[in-house]
Design an enzyme around this catalytic site. Structure first.
Site, short mmCIF file in Angstrom:
data_model
loop_
_atom_site.label_atom_id
_atom_site.label_comp_id
_atom_site.label_asym_id
_atom_site.label_seq_id
_atom_site.Cartn_x
_atom_site.Cartn_y
_atom_site.Cartn_z
N ASP A 465 0.84 -1.20 0.00
CA ASP A 465 0.00 0.00 0.00
C ASP A 465 0.88 1.25 0.00
OD1 ASP A 465 0.66 -1.21 2.52
OD2 ASP A 465 -0.68 0.16 3.55
N GLU A 660 12.72 3.02 6.04
CA GLU A 660 11.80 1.98 5.56
C GLU A 660 12.03 1.61 4.10
OE1 GLU A 660 6.93 1.45 5.64
OE2 GLU A 660 7.79 3.43 5.26
#
Length: 738
Positions: A465, A660
C-alpha cells in the site's frame, strides 16, 4: 601472571571494549565520577621542567625547553586508539549542535554547512590537551554517542576514538544486532499493556482509552488482564471479550472503541513465590512508533533475527501467528480490532521451518511439537482464508487479496479520503464528515464507493500500500506474489509431512492428508500460474484480473517471488534474468516497478511509495534468495551490493539513518522519499535507535553475499558501477558481470 602477584586494578579502558553495548559502555563502571581510586584518567599530568642550573648540563650549551601545546599533535600517531575525555556532556552537545547542525534538525549530515571539526579533550591529559574530531561521519557519531550518554544520565564520559571512526559496515551491523532489535522488541504483559494498548492512529474519544480485546476461548487471558487493570486502576485499562463468531458488522461496530487484540502467552512459575503467571511471547515491531505485531513484516524481520541468534523472538512471533489463526481465523495485518477482517502476505510455513531448524530441528522434541502446531495452523489458514471465498477464484484456481470489511478504514487520517468522497457529499448535499457518518451507518448506499473501499482494503492486505499496479483493482487480481506464496505453502507442507510426520497429518477439521496430496496441489497451481500469469515475451510473471479475464502488463519486482518460491522453471528463471532484470536493476538494487509501468506523475496523479523509483527490502531479499536458488548467485551478489551501498551511504552521510525504503535511482540522498507517508525511520533527534525492521534484516542478509573486499568497498561508500569497473576478471565473474 605469576601466582601470588597482585592483580593490577583495571582502568576504565581495561574494563570494557570500545564496541560494547550502551548499557555497558555508559554504565556506572565507566563513569569517571564514580571511580573509587585514582586512575590514569583522573590524575593530573605533570610536565617535566629542566632548568639550566646544573653546570654539567650548561657547559657550552643552552637548552631551550619548549612547552608542549594544548593541541595534542603527539597523539596523531596513535590515531584510532585515542580516548577522549568529555567532562561536560550537555555543554559539548550544545556546542556540537550549535557549530555543526546548521539546518537545526538535531542531526549532523553532509547537508550541514558547519566547519566539520570540534576540539575535545584527551583522556590521558584529563582533558587538558585537545585534539580535533573532523568530518561528517565522526562528528555525527559523536552526536549519537553523546545523545546516548545523556539518555543514560551521564555528565562525563570517556569516549574511544575507535567508536567514532568505526568501520561503517561494522558499526551498522553492530547496532542492528545489539541495539536496534532490542529497541524494536515488545511483549504484552502487566508492565507494558497500557503503553502497547494506546493507539495513536485513531482519533476518536473511544480510542483514547487503552483497551484490549480477548478471544472468546481464552478465559485465563481475560482474568489476567482484568487483574492487571485492578492492580493498577490508574492504567484505566478496559478488558473486553470478543464474540465467538467475528463478522464484518461486528468489526465495524468496534471502530468507535478500537483496541489491541490479545496475542499468545505462556505460563511461567515464579521461582521465589512458586506462583504461576502468564507472560506474553516477545515480538518485534517494524519501527519505533509501532506497538503491534505485523504480518509479513514479522517474517522478514525473523530472517534477520535468526541470523543474529535471537531465536526466542522469532519463535515468539510464530507462536503469535498460531494463536491468531486459531482465535481470529487468520494472520492479521496487525493485532488491532480494526484489522480483524484483513490478513497480509502469508509466510508462516517458511518462517516456522527456519525457526524449527534454529530451535534444534528433529533432535528437539519441543521443536517438533512447535513445527506440527505451526503447520496445522498454516493448513487452516490456507484452507479457510486463501482457498475460500471471497479470496479464491474458482475459474482460474488462483487466489486474490480480497478481505471483508465495511466502511472507512478507521486507521487512516480523517481527511485521507476527502478527494474521493467530495462528489458523494455534494450529491447528498452534506459535508464530507456528515457523509462519512451516513455511509458508515448504512444510511446511504454508493456501489462505486463500496468497490473503491473493497480495493483499498485489498491493497492494504497485499502489503503493497500503495501502488498504481493495484489501485482500484487489487481485489480482482490473482497476483504473482500471493500465488507464489501459496505454492510455497503447498510445497512446504508436502515436505514437512513427508519428512517429519510419517507422511500423514490431521488438520484442525479432522481431515488427514499425505504429502502426495499437497504435491498435487502445488503442481496444479504451478500450471495455472504459468497459464495465466507468465509472459514469455517479456520474461515477467504478471497479475491476472479475474473480473475481466485478462492478464495485466505492469512490470513489478514481485515477478522474482516465483523464483523465491521455486515455482519457476529453469527456462523461466533464465528469461527473467535476461529480460526482466535489466528493466528493474537500478543504481541501488531492484526498483519496485518500471518507470514505464508506473506512468506519468502529475499533481492529480502523485507518486506511490511501492512504485518507481523506490526500492524495498522485501523485494531485495526475496529476489536474492530466488536468484541464488536458481544458480544466479553472482546476480544476487551484485544486487545485494547495490542495496547495501545505498544503505551504507545514507548511514554514513546522514547521521546513522536507516529507513523503511530508498530511492534506488539516487546515490546522494537515497533515503529522501516524498511519496505518500514519507519515510519511517527518518524522524529522530540525535541518534537513530531502531532502524527499520525489515531493512535491518536486509543488511544482515545482504552481507552474507559479501567478501572482505566488498565490505571494504561498502565501508568507503564506493559507488557500485565504480566498484564493478575496477574489479579483476575473477571478481567480475563473482558478480555475474562477465
Amino acid at each position: 601472571m605469576l601466582q601470588g602477584m597482585p592483580k593490577r586494578s583495571g582502568s576504565i579502558s581495561e574494563l570494557h571494549d570500545p564496541f560494547s553495548s550502551p548499557d555497558v559502555y555508559y554504565g556506572p563502571a565507566t563513569d569517571p565520577r564514580r571511580q573509587k581510586q585514582p586512575n590514569k584518567y583522573s590524575r593530573t599530568r605533570t610536565m617535566s621542567i629542566i632548568e639550566n642550573v646544573s653546570t654539567f648540563k650548561s657547559a657550552g650549551k643552552q637548552y631551550n625547553i619548549r612547552r608542549r601545546g594544548s593541541e595534542d599533535d603527539s597523539m596523531l600517531a596513535s590515531s584510532g586508539h585515542r580516548k577522549f575525555y568529555i567532562k561536560d556532556v550537555d555543554k559539548t552537545l550544545e556546542e556540537l549542535l550549535e557549530s555543526e547542525d546548521t539546518d537545526g534538525n538535531y542531526q549532523i549530515t553532509i547537508e550541514d554547512r558547519g566547519p566539520k571539526t570540534l576540539r575535545v579533550g584527551t583522556a590521558n591529559s584529563n582533558g587538558f590537551r585537545h585534539v580535533q574530531i573532523r568530518g561528517t561521519y565522526m562528528l555525527s557519531n559523536l552526536l549519537q554517542e553523546l545523545t546516548i550518554a545523556k539518555n543514560f544520565g551521564r555528565k562525563q564520559v570517556i569516549l574511544d576514538e575507535a567508536r567514532l571512526n568505526e568501520d561503517p559496515v561494522n558499526r551498522l551491523t553492530r547496532l542492528i544486532t545489539h541495539q536496534f532489535w532490542d529497541s524494536l522488541t515488545r511483549r504484552i504483559d502487566y508492565n507494558s499493556i497500557a503503553a502497547i494498548a494506546a493507539d495513536t492512529k485513531v482519533d476518536t474519544p473511544g480510542a483514547k482509552v487503552p483497551r484490549i480485546y480477548v478471544p472468546h476461548g481464552c478465559p485465563e487471558q481475560y482474568e489476567y488482564f482484568i487483574e492487571c487493570s485492578q492492580l493498577n486502576p490508574s492504567l484505566n485499562l478496559e478488558v473486553k471479550y470478543l464474540p465467538d463468531v467475528i463478522t464484518p458488522e461486528h468489526v465495524q461496530s468496534l471502530n468507535e472503541s478500537p483496541g489491541l487484540l490479545a496475542l499468545a502467552m505462556e505460563s511461567h512459575r515464579d521461582p521465589i513465590t512458586g506462583e504461576s503467571t502468564l507472560v506474553g511471547f516477545p515480538y518485534v515491531v517494524p519501527g519505533g512508533r509501532f506497538n503491534e505485531l505485523y504480518g509479513w513484516d514479522s517474517y522478514l524481520m525473523a530472517l534477520g533475527l535468526l541470523d543474529c541468534n535471537k531465536v526466542d523472538i522469532a519463535r515468539g512471533m510464530v507462536e503469535h501467528f498460531i494463536f491468531e489463526i486459531e482465535h481470529y481465523g487468520k494472520i492479521l495485518n496487525a493485532n488491532r480490532s480494526y484489522y480483524l477482517c484483513r490478513s497480509q502476505p502469508p509466510f508462516l510455513t517458511d518462517m516456522a521451518l527456519k525457526v524449527f531448524e534454529k530451535f534444534g530441528g528433529d533432535q528437539n522434541p519441543t521443536a517438533v511439537d512447535f513445527l506440527k502446531r505451526a503447520f496445522i495452523a498454516a493448513i487452516k489458514e490456507y484452507k479457510s482464508v486463501w482457498m475460500a471465498e471471497p479470496r479464491y477464484d474458482k475459474t482460474t484456481g488462483l487466489s486474490c487479496y480480497h478481505p471483508d470489511g465495511i466502511g472507512f478504514p478507521p486507521e487512516t487520517e480523517p481527511d485521507h479520503f476527502d478527494a474521493i468522497c467530495r462528489k458523494f457529499a455534494e450529491k447528498h448535499n452534506v459535508t464530507i464528515p456528515e457523509f462519512r457518518c451516513m455511509y458508515d451507518a448504512g444510511e446511504v448506499h454508493e456501489p462505486e464507493l463500496d468497490e473503491f473501499f473493497l480495493h483499498d482494503r485489498a491493497v492494504r492486505e497485499s502489503g503493497h500500500d500503495t501502488s498504481y499496479r493495484l489501485e482500484n483493482v487489487c481485489a480482482y487480481l490473482a497476483t504473482i506474489d500471493l500465488n507464489s506464496l501459496l505454492y510455497k505453502y503447498e510445497k512446504d507442507i508436502a515436505y514437512v509431512v513427508s519428512k517429519y510426520f510419517d507422511d500423514s497429518i490431521t488438520d484442525y477439521a479432522g481431515e488427514t492428508t499425505t504429502s502426495s496430496h499437497w504435491e498435487a496441489l502445488a503442481d496444479i497451481r504451478k500450471q495455472r500460474i504459468t497459464k495465466y500469469l507468465w509472459d514469455e515475451e517479456t520474461g515477467f510473471f504478471y497479475d491476472y484480473n479475474v473480473h475481466i479475464g485478462k492478464r495485466t502488463s505492469y512490470d513489478s519486482a514481485t515477478t522474482f517471488w516465483a523464483m523465491w518460491a521455486g515455482l519457476a522453471t529453469q527456462e523461466q528463471a533464465n528469461a527473467m534474468v535476461e529480460k526482466a532484470l535489466p528493466r528493474l536493476e537500478m543504481l541501488g538494487g531492484l526498483v519496485a516497478c518500471t518507470e514505464e509501468s508506473r506512468g506519468e506523475i502529475t499533481m492529480n496523479r502523485p507518486s506511490r511509495q511501492w512504485d518507481y523509483p523506490y526500492g524495498w527490502a522485501p523485494h531485495q531479499m526475496l529476489a536474492w534468495t530466488g536468484l541464488d536458488n536458481y544458480g544466479f548467485t553472482g546476480v544476487a551478489r551484485r544486487l545485494a551490493y547495490r542495496w547495501l551501498f545505498l544503505m551504507t551511504k545514507a548511514f554514513v552521510d546522514y547521521n546513522g539513518i536507516v529507513v523503511e525504503k530508498y530511492d534506488v535511482t539516487r546515490g546522494t540522498d537515497p533515503h529522501r522519499v516524498d511519496a505518500e507517508y514519507g519515510n519511517q525511520g527518518a524522524d529522530f533527534k540525535g541518534v537513530a535507535t531502531e532502524g527499520f525492521g525489515w531493512v535491518n534484516s536486509s543488511y544482515i542478509l545482504g552481507l552474507k553475499f559479501m567478501n572482505t573486499y566488498a565490505k571494504r568497498a561498502l565501508a568507503n561508500c564506493t559507488v557500485p558501477d565504480i566498484f564493478f569497473k575496477h574489479m579483476k576478471p575473477e571478481e567480475k565473474a563473482r558478480y555475474a558481470l562477465i
